[in-house]
Design an enzyme around this catalytic site. Structure first.
Site, short mmCIF file in Angstrom:
data_model
loop_
_atom_site.label_atom_id
_atom_site.label_comp_id
_atom_site.label_asym_id
_atom_site.label_seq_id
_atom_site.Cartn_x
_atom_site.Cartn_y
_atom_site.Cartn_z
N ILE A 1 15.95 -4.09 10.85
CA ILE A 1 15.34 -3.25 9.82
C ILE A 1 15.79 -3.81 8.46
CG2 ILE A 1 15.16 -0.92 8.86
CD1 ILE A 1 13.88 -1.35 11.68
N GLU B 1 3.17 1.01 11.93
CA GLU B 1 2.36 1.80 12.87
C GLU B 1 3.18 2.60 13.89
OE1 GLU B 1 0.22 -1.05 11.01
OE2 GLU B 1 -1.01 0.28 12.18
N ILE C 1 0.84 -1.21 0.00
CA ILE C 1 0.00 0.00 0.00
C ILE C 1 0.87 1.25 0.00
CG2 ILE C 1 -1.98 -1.15 1.02
CD1 ILE C 1 -1.16 -0.01 3.74
N GLY D 1 8.52 -5.05 11.96
CA GLY D 1 7.55 -4.24 11.20
C GLY D 1 7.45 -2.83 11.74
N ASN E 1 15.01 -2.80 5.43
CA ASN E 1 15.39 -1.77 4.46
C ASN E 1 15.30 -0.40 5.15
OD1 ASN E 1 15.45 0.22 2.45
ND2 ASN E 1 14.54 -1.15 0.93
#
Lengths: 332, 758
Positions: free
Chosen positions: B645, B721, B481, B718, B647
């Protein structure tokens, strides 16, 4: 959108002739009209395209002022060197509005005629006396954070959204109009009207009237002026309150003053008494505040916008203070 | 396909692409206009749909007259509840993977109106403009019924929801004796906080193009965060065979949660396509983007009691949120408060109030972005009362283990976020008293807050096809997205198999691909990335097996775990001269392609015994005009601990975007509802404010090293958020520091500051 007829005007006289029919609207930049047509808020039966008429120049007037063509783009006006040096508050006001893309399209004449951004005007499922006379005012008792504190009526509390017009009001500009009855000049203070019982009518223009130019008098308050716009984000938002301020100073004393407010009324708001309260007085924050209180003496807030009264007072003081401090005419 | 856990022990190339700031693999497509979005697909006979929205908020339709619309040449049909075909009857057929408990909204089902802007008719015409015009000629008469949309006025009617949505955990039971401990605390804070309703407002409006093929099958291009979720939905609702429909969503122009559930434009386009046997496009208008899912309005109370040394004695956090009448939308608002700080006496309470609104919907960091700021402002208030540095207060009450469960964290480098963020920001130079820093007419304030979000993982499958030319194609039905899924999955695959990035293609956004869950909750790298790693590990094992069987194989007798994959080669770890290219291994063994499919599962045992979370510390500088109350965020440092991480470039963009939204939450975003009409009035981009460029300063993002063996085979948590969570509170705290004015009502518009500046 609804079907409409389209005609390209060959001349100003042709435009006026074609626009006599009811339900006809001029279109130039289209930045406001076309949006409103897509939203089904405005439903003209015919459009007369005036965008190719030779009304896009900015020229000197015999009186030492400038004539802004009605079809000169907002961006071209704001960046015109004569405007920047002689009328910096005007340049600043234009650049405080909309976005670069919109300013490239929008014309000066169209800016005068843009419609309010009242939520209820835009939402056809809600009442709005301006959009549909007699349907009521949704904003009164509704969501009215962005609405008027001065000059409103029990029919309408919408505000005029322009920045450019606030500066034009402060500068005592004159709107040049040609219409079925010939040409006439309308002082800027008289051009827009208060809502009263007829909020559907924004200006004193009559059917068929075409704005051809806006004349700026020689006096531009270049040395001591500013345009202060206060809004909910740093750009691309309409004014909660804006102030065009111009001072003529003699030492620390005010010899002439101009003060116009945007975001507070159905038209750019000027108050001769407030300006008179400044003249002959020292250019100090206390005096500025006193003048602000004169200007705001009849201000009336609604549920969500009462803060504008205090904000307007503070903005006036700030704008006049900045204008008084400013030396020369800085390029915006 | 068999389920195998990924094997973290496999070596990846020391210089592999994981951890590198790889530019977006889809970037060129996007900037050249070759990335096609749902409303851009077409067929020659495409017809256009325009939705008619209800003019009332509650009641029923008494009459619909479509004659004027149908009389226009080029208008094909008007669908309403009166002429709709038979549709699925049971609620379960209308459910989707993100549906909360209740009865999902059914468009055009009957005459009842449940919320403002409810879709009530669909006009199909030969052009978009005609459909839109005709939609205005559809005459609808209503019988209005009283509605309730005001949360504050209705909060007395709230109730405690159960475990009413996937991923939702009701608050834990109270611990200790919070009420008494609060009363006995020498220092107390007790305040109410409000958060306005917000709409997702992605740049791309929701749209669906259904391409109707000659054989009767349908290709559905939909704006969604879950192609398979929508596939199941349309098959269930319209009674279609799974093989007759394929849902595609390769590019999504922002979603932020708005694409987690099938939206009504999908239903509408499918309705028309199946009935008219034509290709159909339906796109919502910007105002119609306010006709479904939003971040719910919330009223909260936080009470903190502390000893004079700052030790938290009592913590009470209560929240009441709006939901619709038909579904119990729930999100975790208060639980974070029991997890974030060590405290023995805690009571957390979460309630819902039913209103006549459409069901709210997950929006970036749902619940946390609402609840954590309330806690973090209260902590700032407590620090002020204690005369203590706000950062020190947080360190004083730092939770080494999860106080809600007693479990350890799988990893938690929040302390590192505090320290490194503070250092980068220059926090030590802060003058503690409010109104003590200024620059001319601007009051300067420095504020900080902590953030937390879950590190979730679901189940996903992935398929890999390695060709003899050394090109690898990996696929899974997940979504990108704008977050960077294409790029990150490509990196993981390239890393495992030691291939150049350009030799790897990742496919997503297609319901026919291996199963993946809806893309949300920051779990895609963990969930799908683990599946990508798992399937590539299997390809890797295959290659080692093939290579070993070759005559004179340099890998003879070498254990799989001693083989490195790099530069398109299999390399013996301890003797790098012994190597073989992937293409040679395949050619030599007569293998044209290797195909594998694998499914990755979370480490369920580890998950049962640990808390998995990402953390952040946000430091903000604001400048507030002392006379006008105008607020400018002038500096942001966001320190993030989110495991490995994958990227840093796309991750940084994620955090920066989240900070921008945090500025919006803090200062600008608010849907104004006219409760007499039950309608959001500022339903466009001009009046519903999100930050513009001029509102956004340089955003300094730093990722704190965090090693986590338990979270998944990648060690990655991730970052979708976490970036937003602390931002509104840090801004509020900075405004207080600048001005001495405490605003607990988001967004903090200038009028709220002005009221305190008098």
């Amino acid at each position: 959108m609804r079907s409409f007829t389209y005609a390209r005007a060959a001349s100003a006289a042709d435009a006026v002739g074609r626009a006599g029919a009811s339900g006809t609207a001029f279109v130039a930049g289209g930045t406001n009209l076309l949006d409103l047509m897509k939203a089904d808020v405005l439903r003209p039966e015919g459009l007369v395209d005036i965008s190719r008429l030779p009304l896009d120049r900015i020229e000197e007037t015999a009186e030492g002022g400038l004539r802004l063509g009605a079809l000169a783009r907002n961006a071209d006006t704001a960046y015109d060197e004569r405007v920047q040096t002689r009328y910096p508050m005007l340049s600043k006001a234009i650049l405080a509005g909309a976005s670069a893309q919109l300013r490239n399209m929008a014309t000066n004449g169209g800016n005068l005629l843009q419609r309010t951004r009242c939520y209820y005007f835009y939402d056809t499922a809600t009442p709005c006396n301006k959009r549909e006379p007699g349907s009521g005012c949704g904003a009164i008792g509704g969501v009215n954070r962005i609405h008027a504190i001065l000059g409103a009526s029990d029919r309408c509390i919408a505000v005029h959204p322009s920045d450019l017009c606030v500066a034009l009001a402060a500068l005592d500009a004159v709107v040049q109009v040609t219409g079925p009855d010939g040409e006439r000049s309308i002082p800027f203070a008289d051009f827009h009207r208060l809502p009263g019982d007829r909020p559907e009518i924004d200006t004193v223009l009559r059917p068929g009237d075409l704005v051809t130019a806006i004349d700026l008098p020689a006096k531009g308050f270049a040395e001591h002026s500013t345009y202060l716009k206060i809004r909910d984000r740093a750009s691309y938002a309409f004014a909660l309150v804006s102030v065009a301020a111009g001072l003529e100073l003699d030492g620390g004393t005010v010899r002439d003053a101009r003060l116009a407010l945007g975001g507070v009324a159905h038209k750019p708001w000027r108050d001769p008494e407030a300006e008179a309260a400044l003249v002959g007085k020292p250019a100090t924050p206390d005096r500025f505040r006193a003048a602000a209180r004169v200007l705001l003496r009849d201000a009336k807030g609604h549920e969500h916008n009462s803060f504008k009264i205090e904000l307007a007072e503070r903005a006036i003081v700030r704008a006049l203070t900045e204008a008084a401090e400013r030396k020369g005419a800085p390029r915006p | 396909m068999i389920a195998i856990p990924s094997i973290p022990g496999f070596l990846t190339a020391p210089n592999g692409p994981i951890g590198k700031p790889v530019s977006r693999v889809d970037g060129r497509k996007k900037v050249t206009g070759n990335a096609h979005y749902a409303a851009e697909f077409t067929l020659p006979d495409l017809a256009h749909g325009y939705i008619v929205s209800s003019a009332i908020t509650r009641g029923r339709i008494t009459r619909i007259d479509t004659a004027a619309a149908l009389a226009l040449p080029g208008v094909i049909h008007v669908f309403t509840h009166e002429n709709r075909p038979s549709l699925a009857w049971f609620d379960r057929k209308w459910k989707d993977d993100d549906a909360p408990k209740g009865a999902p909204f059914r468009p055009l089902y009957d005459a009842e109106i449940h919320h403002a802007l409810q879709p009530v008719a669909l006009v199909i015409a030969e052009s978009f403009e005609l459909a839109r015009y005709a939609a205005r000629l559809v005459h609808i008469e209503y019988e209005a019924a009283p509605h309730q949309t005001d949360l504050r006025a209705n909060r007395a009617n709230s109730f405690t929801p159960g475990k009413d949505k996937g991923g939702f955990q009701p608050p834990p039971k109270p611990r200790g004796n919070p009420e008494q401990a609060f009363l006995e605390s020498p220092v107390q804070v007790d305040a109410e906080f409000t958060q306005a309703a917000e709409y997702h407002n992605p740049m791309e409006m929701h749209a669906t193009t259904v391409l109707h093929h000659d054989d009767g099958t349908l290709t559905v291009h939909d704006k969604t965060q879950g192609a398979q979720n929508c596939h199941t939905y349309v098959c269930n609702v319209f009674g279609l065979a799974k093989s007759a429909v394929r849902v595609m969503s390769p590019f999504v122009g922002g979603a932020f949660g708005s694409g987690l559930r099938p939206q009504h434009q999908l239903f509408m386009a499918m309705l028309a396509a199946t009935q008219l046997k034509r290709s159909i496009r339906v796109e919502l208008s910007r105002p119609q983007m306010f006709s479904f899912g939003h971040r719910p309005e919330t009223i909260q109370r936080v009470a903190l009691g502390a000893d004079r040394d700052g030790t938290l004695r009592a913590l009470i956090h209560e929240a009441v949120q709006e939901s619709s009448r038909n579904e119990n939308y729930v999100e975790i608002v208060v639980n974070w408060s029991g997890q974030q700080y060590k405290c023995d006496n805690v009571r957390l309470d979460y309630k819902l109030t039913r209103l006549d609104v459409h069901t709210p919907l997950d929006q970036r960091a749902p619940g946390a972005a609402t609840g954590v700021p309330a806690l973090e402002i209260a902590m700032d208030e407590l620090a002020c009362k204690l005369g203590m540095d706000p950062l020190e207060l947080r360190l004083k009450n730092y939770a080494e283990t999860d106080p809600n469960t007693g479990n350890p964290f799988s990893s938690k480098e929040l302390r590192g976020c505090f320290q490194q963020g503070a250092e980068r920001f220059g926090w030590a130079k802060r003058s503690p008293a409010p109104r003590s820093m200024r620059d001319g007419r601007e009051l300067i304030g420095w504020g900080m807050a902590a953030g937390v979000w879950d590190a979730m993982q679901g189940q996903a499958a992935a398929k890999a096809v390695l060709g003899v030319d050394g090109k690898l194609v990996v696929s899974s039905a997940t979504a990108d997205i704008g977050t960077g899924t294409y790029t990150v999955m490509t990196q993981i695959a390239a890393d495992v198999l030691g291939l150049p990035i350009d030799d790897v293609t990742f496919c997503l956004g297609d319901s026919s691909l291996p199963t993946a869950p809806i893309e949300g909750g920051s779990w895609t790298v963990s969930t799908v990335g683990s599946a990508v790693k798992a399937v590539c590990d299997r390809v890797r094992s295959q290659l080692v097996t093939l290579a070993r069987k070759l005559d004179d194989s340099p890998l003879t007798g070498v254990a799989e775990e001693d083989v490195l994959f790099a530069d398109g080669h299999l390399i013996v770890r301890d003797d790098r001269s012994r190597r073989l290219s992937i293409t040679d291994a395949m050619r030599g063994s007569g293998t044209l392609s290797i195909e594998e499919e694998a499914r990755a599962l979370p480490y369920l045992l580890a998950r049962a015994r640990h808390t998995f979370a990402t953390h952040s510390a946000v430091f903000v500088e604001v400048r507030v005009d002392e006379d006008l109350g105008t607020i400018r965020v002038s500096r942001v440092v966001s320190a993030i601990a989110a495991g490995r991480i994958i990227n840093p470039k796309t991750a940084r963009s994620q955090i920066q975007g989240a900070v921008v939204w945090g500025i919006g939450m803090g200062l600008e975003e608010e849907a104004f509802t006219d409760h007499r009409l039950g309608r959001v009035m500022n339903h466009d981009y001009a009046e519903y404010h999100v930050p513009v460029n001029a509102d956004v300063p340089e955003i300094d993002v730093l990722f704190v090293d965090e090693h986590d063996d338990m979270v998944n085979a990648l060690g990655a948590k991730g970052v979708g958020e976490i970036g937003i969570v602390g931002v509104p509170a840090a801004i509020a705290n900075a405004i207080h520091h600048a001005t001495g004015v405490r605003v607990r009502d988001f967004p903090i518009t200038l009028d709220k500051v002005l009221a305190g500046l008098r």
